[in-house]
Design a protein around this motif. Structure first.
Motif, PDB file in Angstrom:
ATOM      1  N   MET A 171       0.827  -1.215   0.000  1.00 59.73           N
ATOM      2  CA  MET A 171       0.000   0.000   0.000  1.00 59.73           C
ATOM      3  C   MET A 171       0.859   1.262   0.000  1.00 59.73           C
ATOM      4  O   MET A 171       1.895   1.301   0.667  1.00 59.73           O
ATOM      5  N   VAL A 172       0.411   2.286  -0.708  1.00 58.98           N
ATOM      6  CA  VAL A 172       1.099   3.578  -0.711  1.00 58.98           C
ATOM      7  C   VAL A 172       0.752   4.340   0.567  1.00 58.98           C
ATOM      8  O   VAL A 172      -0.403   4.381   0.982  1.00 58.98           O
ATOM      9  N   GLY A 173       1.760   4.973   1.183  1.00 53.15           N
ATOM     10  CA  GLY A 173       1.512   5.829   2.338  1.00 53.15           C
ATOM     11  C   GLY A 173       1.645   7.303   1.960  1.00 53.15           C
ATOM     12  O   GLY A 173       2.105   7.645   0.855  1.00 53.15           O
ATOM     13  N   ASP A 174       1.272   8.170   2.895  1.00 52.24           N
ATOM     14  CA  ASP A 174       1.250   9.610   2.618  1.00 52.24           C
ATOM     15  C   ASP A 174       2.622  10.178   2.233  1.00 52.24           C
ATOM     16  O   ASP A 174       2.711  11.080   1.401  1.00 52.24           O
ATOM     17  N   SER A 175       3.693   9.666   2.858  1.00 59.90           N
ATOM     18  CA  SER A 175       5.020  10.229   2.557  1.00 59.90           C
ATOM     19  C   SER A 175       5.408   9.961   1.105  1.00 59.90           C
ATOM     20  O   SER A 175       6.051  10.799   0.465  1.00 59.90           O
ATOM     21  N   LEU A 176       5.017   8.804   0.596  1.00 63.00           N
ATOM     22  CA  LEU A 176       5.313   8.509  -0.810  1.00 63.00           C
ATOM     23  C   LEU A 176       4.467   9.393  -1.720  1.00 63.00           C
ATOM     24  O   LEU A 176       4.948   9.933  -2.723  1.00 63.00           O
ATOM     25  N   SER A 177       3.224   9.567  -1.336  1.00 60.31           N
ATOM     26  CA  SER A 177       2.343  10.434  -2.116  1.00 60.31           C
ATOM     27  C   SER A 177       2.930  11.853  -2.181  1.00 60.31           C
ATOM     28  O   SER A 177       2.952  12.486  -3.240  1.00 60.31           O
ATOM     29  N   ALA A 178       3.461  12.332  -1.041  1.00 61.77           N
ATOM     30  CA  ALA A 178       4.051  13.677  -0.999  1.00 61.77           C
ATOM     31  C   ALA A 178       5.316  13.741  -1.852  1.00 61.77           C
ATOM     32  O   ALA A 178       5.516  14.692  -2.609  1.00 61.77           O
ATOM     33  N   LEU A 179       6.136  12.698  -1.748  1.00 58.18           N
ATOM     34  CA  LEU A 179       7.379  12.671  -2.534  1.00 58.18           C
ATOM     35  C   LEU A 179       7.080  12.727  -4.031  1.00 58.18           C
ATOM     36  O   LEU A 179       7.818  13.319  -4.815  1.00 58.18           O
ATOM     37  N   LEU A 180       5.965  12.130  -4.422  1.00 57.19           N
ATOM     38  CA  LEU A 180       5.601  12.067  -5.848  1.00 57.19           C
ATOM     39  C   LEU A 180       4.685  13.220  -6.256  1.00 57.19           C
ATOM     40  O   LEU A 180       4.048  13.166  -7.303  1.00 57.19           O
ATOM     41  N   ASN A 181       4.605  14.242  -5.415  1.00 56.38           N
ATOM     42  CA  ASN A 181       3.741  15.393  -5.695  1.00 56.38           C
ATOM     43  C   ASN A 181       2.309  14.944  -6.045  1.00 56.38           C
ATOM     44  O   ASN A 181       1.689  15.452  -6.987  1.00 56.38           O
TER      45      ASN A 181
ATOM     46  N   ALA B  13      -9.503  15.300  10.291  1.00 57.36           N
ATOM     47  CA  ALA B  13      -9.376  15.742   8.888  1.00 57.36           C
ATOM     48  C   ALA B  13      -9.657  14.585   7.930  1.00 57.36           C
ATOM     49  O   ALA B  13      -9.110  13.505   8.106  1.00 57.36           O
ATOM     50  N   PRO B  14     -10.504  14.814   6.931  1.00 58.71           N
ATOM     51  CA  PRO B  14     -10.765  13.728   5.978  1.00 58.71           C
ATOM     52  C   PRO B  14      -9.494  13.354   5.203  1.00 58.71           C
ATOM     53  O   PRO B  14      -9.280  12.199   4.870  1.00 58.71           O
ATOM     54  N   LEU B  15      -8.652  14.347   4.903  1.00 58.21           N
ATOM     55  CA  LEU B  15      -7.377  14.084   4.229  1.00 58.21           C
ATOM     56  C   LEU B  15      -6.275  14.710   5.084  1.00 58.21           C
ATOM     57  O   LEU B  15      -6.013  15.914   5.008  1.00 58.21           O
ATOM     58  N   ALA B  16      -5.644  13.868   5.901  1.00 57.26           N
ATOM     59  CA  ALA B  16      -4.725  14.400   6.917  1.00 57.26           C
ATOM     60  C   ALA B  16      -3.536  15.138   6.304  1.00 57.26           C
ATOM     61  O   ALA B  16      -3.145  16.207   6.785  1.00 57.26           O
ATOM     62  N   LEU B  17      -2.970  14.585   5.245  1.00 58.81           N
ATOM     63  CA  LEU B  17      -1.770  15.214   4.669  1.00 58.81           C
ATOM     64  C   LEU B  17      -2.088  16.599   4.099  1.00 58.81           C
ATOM     65  O   LEU B  17      -1.328  17.557   4.297  1.00 58.81           O
ATOM     66  N   GLN B  18      -3.208  16.687   3.411  1.00 54.67           N
ATOM     67  CA  GLN B  18      -3.616  17.980   2.848  1.00 54.67           C
ATOM     68  C   GLN B  18      -3.852  18.982   3.971  1.00 54.67           C
ATOM     69  O   GLN B  18      -3.437  20.141   3.877  1.00 54.67           O
ATOM     70  N   ALA B  19      -4.508  18.530   5.051  1.00 53.64           N
ATOM     71  CA  ALA B  19      -4.789  19.426   6.176  1.00 53.64           C
ATOM     72  C   ALA B  19      -3.481  19.869   6.830  1.00 53.64           C
ATOM     73  O   ALA B  19      -3.314  21.039   7.177  1.00 53.64           O
ATOM     74  N   PHE B  20      -2.538  18.949   6.961  1.00 51.68           N
ATOM     75  CA  PHE B  20      -1.238  19.271   7.571  1.00 51.68           C
ATOM     76  C   PHE B  20      -0.489  20.298   6.716  1.00 51.68           C
ATOM     77  O   PHE B  20       0.124  21.234   7.231  1.00 51.68           O
ATOM     78  N   CYS B  21      -0.564  20.131   5.414  1.00 50.55           N
ATOM     79  CA  CYS B  21       0.188  21.026   4.531  1.00 50.55           C
ATOM     80  C   CYS B  21      -0.489  22.388   4.393  1.00 50.55           C
ATOM     81  O   CYS B  21       0.128  23.337   3.898  1.00 50.55           O
ATOM     82  N   ALA B  22      -1.731  22.477   4.819  1.00 50.51           N
ATOM     83  CA  ALA B  22      -2.446  23.757   4.707  1.00 50.51           C
ATOM     84  C   ALA B  22      -2.117  24.668   5.893  1.00 50.51           C
ATOM     85  O   ALA B  22      -2.491  25.842   5.880  1.00 50.51           O
ATOM     86  N   ILE B  23      -1.437  24.128   6.936  1.00 51.81           N
ATOM     87  CA  ILE B  23      -1.166  25.013   8.097  1.00 51.81           C
ATOM     88  C   ILE B  23       0.267  25.562   8.057  1.00 51.81           C
ATOM     89  O   ILE B  23       1.117  25.025   7.402  1.00 51.81           O
TER      90      ILE B  23
END
Ligand SMILES: O=C(O)CCC(=O)C(=O)O
Ligand SMILES: [Fe+2]
Length: 322
Positions: free
Chosen positions: A236-246, A312-322
């Protein structure tokens, strides 16, 4: 009155994720087999953020030994938050919620660290047998993790960062036990054992053993059930990989529903604490503006387990918005 509105319209159904074989001895970077598997991996991860992997090095005997080791570990009296498997980092040591318990081995690819883990639980002399079983299992699974991450980086044209990337990770191994309520009877609906979440790390390699319960949300927001398979691991893909791949790949939401006692294992490749997760320039252009701010995994983990992060429904997006 429309009685249909009372029907549970979106009950999860069993779904077969793509199965990808990592067993071919000729599966080496640069070979035609490698390129074929690489394109299958990319397609599956684009479609589902996940696939099932088979890998010949992990024999049935080894899987059974890990399963037995887990039962033995959970039969021990001492794995509480004070004395046994302690960790100050969230999710990295023993953790218990109502139906779910988890034991964590940090730096699980290093044999000494696995010895340290069993030493926490058998303070007199550790457990050589179990340490070696777990270590062998993890060594093989980390090979799959490396192959998958190498394929992904090649596939997205960022192969020049592969070595740096592969050296930027630690491994965390978790062994989970889910126990239904004592008064649970056969007729009852399964209860949520692990809330819906995405994984925060790079890649997760999960094994469900005999009892099902793992559910995943598809891109069109439907919950599917993934049947346990003795031969396959769920990647499974995790959030850090998703972030690395923009954001080129997304991390799927998943949860665990519990009806029977269930054991599972997961190997997580986790960014090292000092690593800044940032998508390389090659993946940023007019069509793909940068989505996520550069961050370190520990800061994200902290947010992820905060009240705001949990809601947050999408934690990574919420984290990056602050
Ligand atoms: O136990 C499972 O099947 C899933 C565990 C999980 O999602 C996790 O530990 O992040
Ligand atoms: Fe998870």
């Amino acid at each position: 009155m429309n009685t249909n509105s009372f029907l549970p319209l979106s009950l999860p159904v069993y779904f077969q994720l793509p199965i990808i074989h990592f067993s071919d001895q000729t599966l080496k970077p640069g070979s035609s087999k490698w390129d074929q598997v690489k394109s299958d991996v990319r397609k599956a991860l684009e479609d589902y953020g996940s696939f099932e992997a088979s890998f010949y090095k992990v024999s049935m005997d080894l899987k059974n030994s890990v399963f037995e080791a887990m039962q033995e570990l959970y039969d021990l009296p001492v794995h509480d938050e004070e004395q046994g498997n302690v960790s100050f980092k969230h999710l990295h040591g023993y953790l218990k919620t109502s139906l779910h318990e988890g034991l964590g081995v940090n730096d699980a690819n290093v044999l000494e660290k696995v010895y340290e883990f069993t030493q926490q639980l058998w303070p007199d002399h550790g457990n050589k047998n179990i340490s070696e079983t777990l270590h062998k299992f993890l060594k093989h699974l980390s090979e799959v993790d490396v192959m998958v991450r190498r394929m992904i980086m090649e596939s997205f044209g960022i192969e020049k960062y592969i070595d740096e990337h592969l050296n930027s990770t630690d491994y965390l191994f978790r062994m989970m036990k889910y126990t239904p309520d004592a008064d649970n009877d056969d007729e009852e609906e399964p209860k949520q054992g692990l809330r819906s979440h995405t994984d925060t790390n790079y890649i997760t390699i999960l094994h469900q053993y005999q009892v099902d319960g793992f559910e995943m949300k598809t891109k069109d927001e439907k919950w599917i059930k993934v049947k346990p398979s003795p031969d396959h691991f769920l990647v499974m893909v995790g959030d850090s990989l998703s972030a690395l791949l923009n954001g080129r790949l997304s991390s799927p939401h998943h949860r665990v529903m519990v009806k029977k006692t269930r054991y599972s294992t997961a190997l997580f490749s986790v960014p090292k604490p000092e690593v800044i997760i940032v998508s390389p320039e090659e993946l940023v252009d007019e069509e793909h503006p940068r989505i996520f701010k550069p961050f370190v995994h520990d800061d994200y983990l902290h947010f992820f387990h905060s009240e705001v992060g949990r809601r947050a429904p999408l934690a990574l997006q919420a984290f990056c918005a602050i």
